[in-house]
Design an enzyme around this catalytic site. Structure first.
Site, PDB file in Angstrom:
ATOM      1  N   GLN A  75       0.829  -1.215   0.000  1.00 17.92           N
ATOM      2  CA  GLN A  75       0.000   0.000   0.000  1.00 17.92           C
ATOM      3  C   GLN A  75       0.871   1.277   0.000  1.00 17.92           C
ATOM      4  OE1 GLN A  75      -0.077  -2.511   2.090  1.00 17.92           O
ATOM      5  NE2 GLN A  75      -0.123  -1.894   4.239  1.00 17.92           N
ATOM      6  N   SER A  94      17.347 -10.113   2.364  1.00 16.63           N
ATOM      7  CA  SER A  94      18.813 -10.040   2.406  1.00 16.63           C
ATOM      8  C   SER A  94      19.462 -11.397   2.164  1.00 16.63           C
ATOM      9  CB  SER A  94      19.266  -9.528   3.767  1.00 16.63           C
ATOM     10  OG  SER A  94      18.730  -8.267   3.981  1.00 16.63           O
ATOM     11  N   GLN A 138      22.925 -12.066   8.407  1.00 20.04           N
ATOM     12  CA  GLN A 138      21.932 -11.866   7.339  1.00 20.04           C
ATOM     13  C   GLN A 138      20.768 -12.826   7.477  1.00 20.04           C
ATOM     14  OE1 GLN A 138      22.200  -8.930   5.369  1.00 20.04           O
ATOM     15  NE2 GLN A 138      23.532  -8.878   7.166  1.00 20.04           N
ATOM     16  N   HIS A 154      17.668 -11.460   9.309  1.00 17.73           N
ATOM     17  CA  HIS A 154      16.792 -10.447   8.710  1.00 17.73           C
ATOM     18  C   HIS A 154      15.376 -10.957   8.517  1.00 17.73           C
ATOM     19  CE1 HIS A 154      18.751  -6.691   7.966  1.00 17.73           C
ATOM     20  NE2 HIS A 154      19.859  -7.300   7.590  1.00 17.73           N
ATOM     21  N   GLU A 163      23.822 -10.646  -3.127  1.00 18.85           N
ATOM     22  CA  GLU A 163      23.705  -9.246  -2.703  1.00 18.85           C
ATOM     23  C   GLU A 163      24.997  -8.828  -1.997  1.00 18.85           C
ATOM     24  OE1 GLU A 163      21.101  -8.620   0.591  1.00 18.85           O
ATOM     25  OE2 GLU A 163      21.070  -6.441   0.318  1.00 18.85           O
ATOM     26  N   HIS A 164      25.394  -9.619  -1.005  1.00 19.66           N
ATOM     27  CA  HIS A 164      26.663  -9.374  -0.289  1.00 19.66           C
ATOM     28  C   HIS A 164      27.594 -10.545  -0.526  1.00 19.66           C
ATOM     29  CE1 HIS A 164      23.468  -7.562   2.349  1.00 19.66           C
ATOM     30  NE2 HIS A 164      24.229  -6.505   2.129  1.00 19.66           N
ATOM     31  N   ASP A 212      26.441  -2.545   6.419  1.00 20.76           N
ATOM     32  CA  ASP A 212      25.036  -2.311   6.763  1.00 20.76           C
ATOM     33  C   ASP A 212      24.858  -0.980   7.495  1.00 20.76           C
ATOM     34  OD1 ASP A 212      24.025  -4.555   5.644  1.00 20.76           O
ATOM     35  OD2 ASP A 212      23.730  -5.663   7.505  1.00 20.76           O
ATOM     36  N   HIS A 235      13.193  15.959 -41.300  1.00 21.97           N
ATOM     37  CA  HIS A 235      14.487  15.982 -40.598  1.00 21.97           C
ATOM     38  C   HIS A 235      15.557  16.618 -41.493  1.00 21.97           C
ATOM     39  CE1 HIS A 235      12.523  13.053 -38.050  1.00 21.97           C
ATOM     40  NE2 HIS A 235      13.569  12.982 -37.241  1.00 21.97           N
TER      41      HIS A 235
HETATM   42  N1  NAD Z   1      18.262  -5.747  -0.244  1.00 22.10           N
HETATM   43  C1  NAD Z   1      18.481  -4.790   0.619  1.00 22.10           C
HETATM   44  O1  NAD Z   1      19.193  -3.826   0.337  1.00 22.10           O
HETATM   45  C2  NAD Z   1      17.846  -4.846   1.993  1.00 22.10           C
HETATM   46  C3  NAD Z   1      18.181  -3.889   2.974  1.00 22.10           C
HETATM   47  C4  NAD Z   1      17.523  -3.941   4.201  1.00 22.10           C
HETATM   48  C5  NAD Z   1      16.536  -4.911   4.430  1.00 22.10           C
HETATM   49  N2  NAD Z   1      16.230  -5.805   3.462  1.00 22.10           N
HETATM   50  C6  NAD Z   1      15.132  -6.774   3.617  1.00 22.10           C
HETATM   51  O2  NAD Z   1      13.974  -6.004   3.915  1.00 22.10           O
HETATM   52  C7  NAD Z   1      13.021  -6.873   4.477  1.00 22.10           C
HETATM   53  C8  NAD Z   1      12.239  -6.180   5.577  1.00 22.10           C
HETATM   54  O3  NAD Z   1      11.089  -6.929   5.737  1.00 22.10           O
HETATM   55  P1  NAD Z   1      10.007  -6.658   6.848  1.00 22.10           P
HETATM   56  O4  NAD Z   1       8.893  -7.633   6.628  1.00 22.10           O
HETATM   57  O5  NAD Z   1      10.669  -6.644   8.180  1.00 22.10           O
HETATM   58  O6  NAD Z   1       9.527  -5.177   6.604  1.00 22.10           O
HETATM   59  P2  NAD Z   1       8.828  -4.435   5.376  1.00 22.10           P
HETATM   60  O7  NAD Z   1       8.619  -3.056   5.838  1.00 22.10           O
HETATM   61  O8  NAD Z   1       9.562  -4.665   4.115  1.00 22.10           O
HETATM   62  O9  NAD Z   1       7.425  -5.134   5.188  1.00 22.10           O
HETATM   63  C9  NAD Z   1       6.412  -5.013   6.126  1.00 22.10           C
HETATM   64  C10 NAD Z   1       5.101  -4.842   5.411  1.00 22.10           C
HETATM   65  O10 NAD Z   1       4.814  -5.972   4.604  1.00 22.10           O
HETATM   66  C11 NAD Z   1       3.420  -6.071   4.453  1.00 22.10           C
HETATM   67  N3  NAD Z   1       3.033  -7.486   4.564  1.00 22.10           N
HETATM   68  C12 NAD Z   1       3.406  -8.368   5.516  1.00 22.10           C
HETATM   69  N4  NAD Z   1       2.810  -9.554   5.301  1.00 22.10           N
HETATM   70  C13 NAD Z   1       2.035  -9.414   4.207  1.00 22.10           C
HETATM   71  C14 NAD Z   1       1.165 -10.295   3.488  1.00 22.10           C
HETATM   72  N5  NAD Z   1       0.995 -11.556   3.855  1.00 22.10           N
HETATM   73  N6  NAD Z   1       0.536  -9.809   2.408  1.00 22.10           N
HETATM   74  C15 NAD Z   1       0.726  -8.529   2.000  1.00 22.10           C
HETATM   75  N7  NAD Z   1       1.523  -7.651   2.650  1.00 22.10           N
HETATM   76  C16 NAD Z   1       2.179  -8.099   3.725  1.00 22.10           C
HETATM   77  C17 NAD Z   1       2.780  -5.235   5.522  1.00 22.10           C
HETATM   78  O11 NAD Z   1       2.103  -4.175   4.931  1.00 22.10           O
HETATM   79  C18 NAD Z   1       3.932  -4.714   6.351  1.00 22.10           C
HETATM   80  O12 NAD Z   1       3.759  -3.370   6.684  1.00 22.10           O
HETATM   81  C19 NAD Z   1      13.744  -8.113   4.931  1.00 22.10           C
HETATM   82  O13 NAD Z   1      13.405  -9.163   4.022  1.00 22.10           O
HETATM   83  C20 NAD Z   1      15.217  -7.727   4.763  1.00 22.10           C
HETATM   84  O14 NAD Z   1      16.001  -8.843   4.451  1.00 22.10           O
HETATM   85  C21 NAD Z   1      16.853  -5.776   2.255  1.00 22.10           C
HETATM   86  N1  HSO Z   2      21.684  -6.189   5.477  1.00 20.73           N
HETATM   87  C1  HSO Z   2      20.645  -5.294   5.004  1.00 20.73           C
HETATM   88  C2  HSO Z   2      20.771  -5.216   3.498  1.00 20.73           C
HETATM   89  O1  HSO Z   2      20.488  -6.410   2.898  1.00 20.73           O
HETATM   90  C3  HSO Z   2      20.709  -3.906   5.571  1.00 20.73           C
HETATM   91  C4  HSO Z   2      20.570  -3.771   7.042  1.00 20.73           C
HETATM   92  C5  HSO Z   2      19.960  -2.775   7.734  1.00 20.73           C
HETATM   93  N2  HSO Z   2      20.128  -3.028   9.045  1.00 20.73           N
HETATM   94  C6  HSO Z   2      20.836  -4.091   9.158  1.00 20.73           C
HETATM   95  N3  HSO Z   2      21.077  -4.586   7.941  1.00 20.73           N
HETATM   96 ZN    ZN Z   3      21.805  -6.534   7.567  1.00 26.10          ZN
END
Ligand code: NAD
Ligand code: HSO
Ligand code: ZN
Length: 427
Positions: free
Chosen positions: A186, A233, A255, A258, A322-323, A356, A415
């Site tokens: 959303q 991650s 990782q 996460h 990614e890393h 990070d 042109h």
């Molecule tokens: N690649 C990168 O650079 C990087 C960096 C930091 C974090 N990350 C990743 O970010 C992610 C964070 O995830 P998170 O869940 O903690 O937070 P998020 O904020 O990404 O997601 C939470 C939201 O997901 C939605 N949601 C949850 N379950 C749902 C469902 N069943 N259907 C529809 N919507 C749903 C909800 O609206 C909720 O607010 C982790 O997977 C982490 O590994 C990646």
């Molecule tokens: N490892 C994540 C990127 O994949 C970033 C993050 C934020 N806080 C801790 N780790």
């Molecule tokens: Zn991290």
């Protein structure tokens, strides 16, 4: 962790499969929410916040009073740590500024390239299971250095309808212009179309879970740009007997904690280090507060033995982590031959956590193999390159004939005329 010995190349795709859902699995849900938000704005954001985040919100916009209150809730030590990280991220991203490129391609024909900021950007800050305020530094710092004017931040509220004080503190410190309590699909839909509370933006940045990542990919159908797919991650470590098994295990777990859909992989030409890391992971896992999450990610993770360095690097490039941590004696071989990785960490004293938080590099990075074609977030992500040209009388005479001939060959008379009229005026 699954131990795999010398997987055949034909089996690499299966061995290296990520545990995440695909775009096809989630896009039906995403499309539905996007259409609802497009037609009904804020009301739909609140509906899904109630459904997914289990909280009913009257007002999604963070007020000045909430920002002020947050300042006193963050400890001085944490404020200092955030400032140190911010300073290193600033230094590294400031250094990425480039000069304008100007060339006279032919006498009288001057071309140049300059970069201009993307005026309106949206930052997604994950908050489902951990409030990732560090991500604000990674996005808002380069956005500010680039000169973006409107910086909108969306992050999911907790069960009390609040954002973590560190999120508010960091956002305020980094010059974010508007903070909205909304997450998930959303939030991405809100920034794509604009609602009563969320301004429409030109480009959406930031990591998130698989719902957020697929929503960002769908947003591009509506003309919004995105940084890249930055989902759950992942970490791949290549280690040999020169590595500390305890350090490697701690990195893998960093990782794995996460999310349940994170994936970590150890590749090694040493069976001894594989066995030692496996034992260390089991020991260290027990003491982690997020043990239940990490355990599930570890179940999706692999310890892969290969016979030689060439097979190891080929497999790593095929995965595109990614890393990527390189902890081997012949580190130069891996550094020189890495083709696909978001960010590379070298040596026993370079934990992935450094990137990070505080070393200065950006932690918003491509996952799910997208390191094969995308860069991580950097200063250029917030800029557009524009080209300029100025041609004088001599210049049009130098290149005019070629333009006329090419335009004619393409069957585009107008042109050609645009040049012919000018050439004739000089006769
Ligand atoms: N690649 C990168 O650079 C990087 C960096 C930091 C974090 N990350 C990743 O970010 C992610 C964070 O995830 P998170 O869940 O903690 O937070 P998020 O904020 O990404 O997601 C939470 C939201 O997901 C939605 N949601 C949850 N379950 C749902 C469902 N069943 N259907 C529809 N919507 C749903 C909800 O609206 C909720 O607010 C982790 O997977 C982490 O590994 C990646
Ligand atoms: N490892 C994540 C990127 O994949 C970033 C993050 C934020 N806080 C801790 N780790
Ligand atoms: Zn991290």
């Amino acid at each position: 962790m699954n131990k795999i010995y010398n997987p055949k190349r034909a089996d690499w795709t299966d061995v290296l499969k990520r545990p995440t859902q695909t775009v096809a699995d989630i896009e039906g849900l995403v499309n539905g929410i996007f259409e609802e938000v497009r037609s009904n704005g804020d009301g739909i954001l609140k509906k899904y916040t109630k459904q997914f985040d289990k909280v009913v919100l009257e007002n999604m916009l963070v007020s000045e009073a909430e920002i002020e209150a947050a300042k006193s809730l963050v400890s001085n030590d944490l404020k200092e740590a955030i400032k140190l990280a911010k300073s290193n991220i600033e230094v590294f991203h400031e250094a990425q500024k480039t000069d304008r490129v100007e060339v006279e391609t032919a006498p009288g024909v001057t071309c140049w390239q300059e970069k201009r900021p993307i005026q309106k950007v949206g930052l997604y800050i994950p908050g489902g299971t951990a409030p990732l305020f560090s991500t604000i530094l990674m996005l808002a710092v380069p956005a500010t250095i680039a000169g973006c004017k409107e910086i909108v931040l969306c992050s999911p509220p907790d069960k009390e309808g609040k954002l973590n004080p560190a999120i508010l503190y960091a956002a305020n410190l980094c010059g974010v212009t508007k903070i909205v309590k909304v997450g998930g699909i959303q939030a991405i839909a809100g920034m794509t179309f604009g609602t009563e509370t969320i301004p429409q933006v030109y480009k959406i940045f930031g990591p998130g879970n698989q719902y957020v990542t697929v929503a960002k990919q769908i947003a591009t159908k509506y003309g919004v740009a995105i940084d890249m797919p930055a989902g759950p991650s992942e970490l791949l470590v290549v280690a040999d007997d020169s590595a500390s098994a305890a350090f490697v295990a701690s990195d893998l777990l960093s990782q794995a904690e996460h999310g349940v859909d994170s994936q970590v992989i150890l590749v090694s030409t040493s069976k001894a280090i594989i066995d030692a890391v496996e034992k260390e992971v089991a020991v260290q896992l027990e003491d982690l507060p997020r043990k239940e999450i990490a355990k599930q990610a570890i179940a999706n993770s692999k310890l892969i033995y290969v016979d030689n360095d060439q097979d190891a690097i080929d497999l790593i490039n095929e995965y595109g982590p990614e890393h990527f941590i390189v902890c081997v004696e012949n580190e130069d071989f891996y550094i020189d031959n890495t083709q696909n990785a978001g960010s590379v960490f070298i040596g026993n004293y370079t934990p992935e956590s450094a990137g990070d938080y505080a070393s200065g590099t950006n932690h918003t990075l491509p996952t799910n193999g997208y390191a094969k074609q995308y860069s991580g977030v950097n200063l250029d992500s917030f800029l557009k390159s524009m080209t300029f040209q100025k041609i004088n009388e001599e210049g049009i005479q130098n290149i005019g004939k070629a333009i006329e001939l090419m335009a004619e060959a393409e069957g585009l008379q107008a042109h050609k005329n645009a040049v012919t009229l000018r050439l004739n005026s000089l006769k």
